[in-house]
Design a protein around this motif. Structure first.
Motif, mmCIF file in Angstrom:
data_model
loop_
_atom_site.group_PDB
_atom_site.id
_atom_site.type_symbol
_atom_site.label_atom_id
_atom_site.label_comp_id
_atom_site.label_asym_id
_atom_site.label_seq_id
_atom_site.Cartn_x
_atom_site.Cartn_y
_atom_site.Cartn_z
ATOM 1 N N THR A 165 5.732 16.622 8.252
ATOM 2 C CA THR A 165 5.072 15.890 9.337
ATOM 3 C C THR A 165 3.556 15.824 9.197
ATOM 4 O O THR A 165 2.979 14.733 9.284
ATOM 5 C CB THR A 165 5.491 16.469 10.704
ATOM 6 N N PRO A 166 2.844 16.926 8.940
ATOM 7 C CA PRO A 166 1.384 16.822 8.860
ATOM 8 C C PRO A 166 0.884 16.015 7.659
ATOM 9 O O PRO A 166 -0.279 15.638 7.599
ATOM 10 C CB PRO A 166 0.899 18.263 8.771
ATOM 11 N N TYR A 167 1.755 15.734 6.700
ATOM 12 C CA TYR A 167 1.356 15.003 5.499
ATOM 13 C C TYR A 167 1.624 13.501 5.594
ATOM 14 O O TYR A 167 1.186 12.743 4.739
ATOM 15 C CB TYR A 167 2.082 15.559 4.270
ATOM 16 N N ARG A 168 2.328 13.092 6.593
ATOM 17 C CA ARG A 168 2.732 11.688 6.697
ATOM 18 C C ARG A 168 1.558 10.722 6.784
ATOM 19 O O ARG A 168 1.652 9.590 6.338
ATOM 20 C CB ARG A 168 3.661 11.498 7.889
ATOM 21 N N TRP A 169 0.449 11.155 7.348
ATOM 22 C CA TRP A 169 -0.713 10.278 7.464
ATOM 23 C C TRP A 169 -1.145 9.761 6.100
ATOM 24 O O TRP A 169 -1.672 8.657 5.988
ATOM 25 C CB TRP A 169 -1.874 10.990 8.157
ATOM 26 N N MET A 170 -0.916 10.553 5.041
ATOM 27 C CA MET A 170 -1.366 10.149 3.709
ATOM 28 C C MET A 170 -0.674 8.886 3.224
ATOM 29 O O MET A 170 -1.284 8.053 2.577
ATOM 30 C CB MET A 170 -1.147 11.282 2.701
ATOM 31 N N TRP A 171 0.603 8.753 3.513
ATOM 32 C CA TRP A 171 1.275 7.547 3.052
ATOM 33 C C TRP A 171 1.378 6.490 4.139
ATOM 34 O O TRP A 171 1.563 5.323 3.839
ATOM 35 C CB TRP A 171 2.617 7.840 2.395
ATOM 36 N N ALA A 172 1.204 6.843 5.384
ATOM 37 C CA ALA A 172 1.261 5.858 6.460
ATOM 38 C C ALA A 172 0.145 4.828 6.286
ATOM 39 O O ALA A 172 0.372 3.627 6.440
ATOM 40 C CB ALA A 172 1.165 6.533 7.821
ATOM 41 N N ASP A 173 -1.066 5.280 5.949
ATOM 42 C CA ASP A 173 -2.175 4.353 5.727
ATOM 43 C C ASP A 173 -1.877 3.417 4.570
ATOM 44 O O ASP A 173 -2.203 2.228 4.612
ATOM 45 C CB ASP A 173 -3.474 5.116 5.449
ATOM 46 N N PHE A 186 1.108 2.437 3.511
ATOM 47 C CA PHE A 186 2.121 1.469 3.929
ATOM 48 C C PHE A 186 1.499 0.375 4.790
ATOM 49 O O PHE A 186 1.851 -0.798 4.666
ATOM 50 C CB PHE A 186 3.267 2.148 4.671
ATOM 51 N N ASP A 187 0.561 0.766 5.654
ATOM 52 C CA ASP A 187 -0.134 -0.230 6.479
ATOM 53 C C ASP A 187 -0.926 -1.192 5.597
ATOM 54 O O ASP A 187 -0.916 -2.405 5.827
ATOM 55 C CB ASP A 187 -1.070 0.458 7.481
ATOM 56 N N ALA A 188 -1.596 -0.669 4.572
ATOM 57 C CA ALA A 188 -2.359 -1.527 3.659
ATOM 58 C C ALA A 188 -1.427 -2.456 2.892
ATOM 59 O O ALA A 188 -1.749 -3.637 2.693
ATOM 60 C CB ALA A 188 -3.175 -0.671 2.695
ATOM 61 N N LEU A 189 -0.288 -1.947 2.467
ATOM 62 C CA LEU A 189 0.685 -2.789 1.772
ATOM 63 C C LEU A 189 1.179 -3.906 2.689
ATOM 64 O O LEU A 189 1.287 -5.055 2.280
ATOM 65 C CB LEU A 189 1.859 -1.947 1.271
ATOM 66 N N GLU A 190 1.466 -3.562 3.922
ATOM 67 C CA GLU A 190 1.922 -4.577 4.875
ATOM 68 C C GLU A 190 0.868 -5.666 5.064
ATOM 69 O O GLU A 190 1.184 -6.857 5.055
ATOM 70 C CB GLU A 190 2.257 -3.924 6.219
ATOM 71 N N ARG A 191 -0.396 -5.266 5.189
ATOM 72 C CA ARG A 191 -1.473 -6.260 5.344
ATOM 73 C C ARG A 191 -1.558 -7.144 4.105
ATOM 74 O O ARG A 191 -1.711 -8.360 4.204
ATOM 75 C CB ARG A 191 -2.806 -5.556 5.606
ATOM 76 N N HIS A 192 -1.439 -6.546 2.939
ATOM 77 C CA HIS A 192 -1.483 -7.303 1.689
ATOM 78 C C HIS A 192 -0.332 -8.309 1.625
ATOM 79 O O HIS A 192 -0.530 -9.468 1.263
ATOM 80 C CB HIS A 192 -1.438 -6.358 0.491
ATOM 81 N N LEU A 193 0.861 -7.870 1.958
ATOM 82 C CA LEU A 193 2.026 -8.760 1.929
ATOM 83 C C LEU A 193 1.886 -9.884 2.947
ATOM 84 O O LEU A 193 2.296 -11.017 2.685
ATOM 85 C CB LEU A 193 3.310 -7.963 2.151
ATOM 86 N N ASP A 194 1.284 -9.574 4.097
ATOM 87 C CA ASP A 194 1.057 -10.612 5.113
ATOM 88 C C ASP A 194 0.104 -11.678 4.584
ATOM 89 O O ASP A 194 0.308 -12.876 4.841
ATOM 90 C CB ASP A 194 0.494 -10.007 6.396
ATOM 91 N N THR A 195 -0.915 -11.279 3.815
ATOM 92 C CA THR A 195 -1.839 -12.279 3.263
ATOM 93 C C THR A 195 -1.138 -13.114 2.197
ATOM 94 O O THR A 195 -1.462 -14.279 2.040
ATOM 95 C CB THR A 195 -3.092 -11.616 2.665
ATOM 96 N N MET A 196 -0.196 -12.554 1.488
ATOM 97 C CA MET A 196 0.541 -13.320 0.487
ATOM 98 C C MET A 196 1.423 -14.373 1.152
ATOM 99 O O MET A 196 1.620 -15.454 0.614
ATOM 100 C CB MET A 196 1.393 -12.389 -0.383
ATOM 101 N N ASP A 197 1.968 -14.048 2.338
ATOM 102 C CA ASP A 197 2.788 -15.008 3.076
ATOM 103 C C ASP A 197 1.953 -16.205 3.539
ATOM 104 O O ASP A 197 2.471 -17.314 3.662
ATOM 105 C CB ASP A 197 3.427 -14.346 4.304
ATOM 106 N N ASP A 198 0.670 -15.954 3.794
ATOM 107 C CA ASP A 198 -0.228 -17.012 4.287
ATOM 108 C C ASP A 198 -0.613 -17.980 3.177
ATOM 109 O O ASP A 198 -1.076 -19.091 3.462
ATOM 110 C CB ASP A 198 -1.488 -16.414 4.905
ATOM 111 N N GLU A 199 -0.436 -17.604 1.934
ATOM 112 C CA GLU A 199 -0.861 -18.457 0.814
ATOM 113 C C GLU A 199 0.076 -19.586 0.575
ATOM 114 O O GLU A 199 1.153 -19.723 0.817
ATOM 115 C CB GLU A 199 -0.992 -17.611 -0.459
#
Length: 104
Positions: free
Chosen positions: A81-89, A91-104
């Motif tokens: 649990t205390p380590y989840r923040w490391m990959w949560a950020d 995953f959020d960055a990946l989601e933002r990146h994928l969202d920009t690819m959908d906009d293209e």
């Protein structure tokens, strides 16, 4: 041989067995066929999983049913649990990146 849950989970065959048992209890022979190991190899992995407390066995005549015990996995989850923040950020960055690819 490691009997602590972390050491036990390092083996891919044991993780595959746990994945199968997550769905439902299974017979030893069914696990052997699904994992693709020999019967003695599967038995060895099941013994290690039992010793680590990750599975239980229920004998029924000549058959042995194996079931997942979720409690040790919950302990691992709590430790992570205390380590989840490391990959949560990430995953959020990946989601933002994928969202920009959908906009293209």
């Amino acid at each position: 041989m490691a009997t602590e849950p972390f050491g036990v989970l390092a083996d891919p065959a044991r993780r595959r067995i746990l994945d199968l048992l997550r769905e439902r209890p299974r017979l030893a022979g069914e696990l052997t066929a699904a994992v693709g190991l020999s019967q003695p190899g599967t038995s060895k992995h099941l013994r290690v999983l039992r010793e680590a407390g990750l599975v239980t066995v229920r004998p029924e005549a000549q058959r042995r049913w194996y079931e997942l015990r979720p409690e040790p996995l919950a302990e691992i989850d709590a430790w992570l649990t205390p380590y989840r923040w490391m990959w949560a950020d990430r995953f959020d960055a990946l989601e933002r990146h994928l969202d920009t690819m959908d906009d293209e």
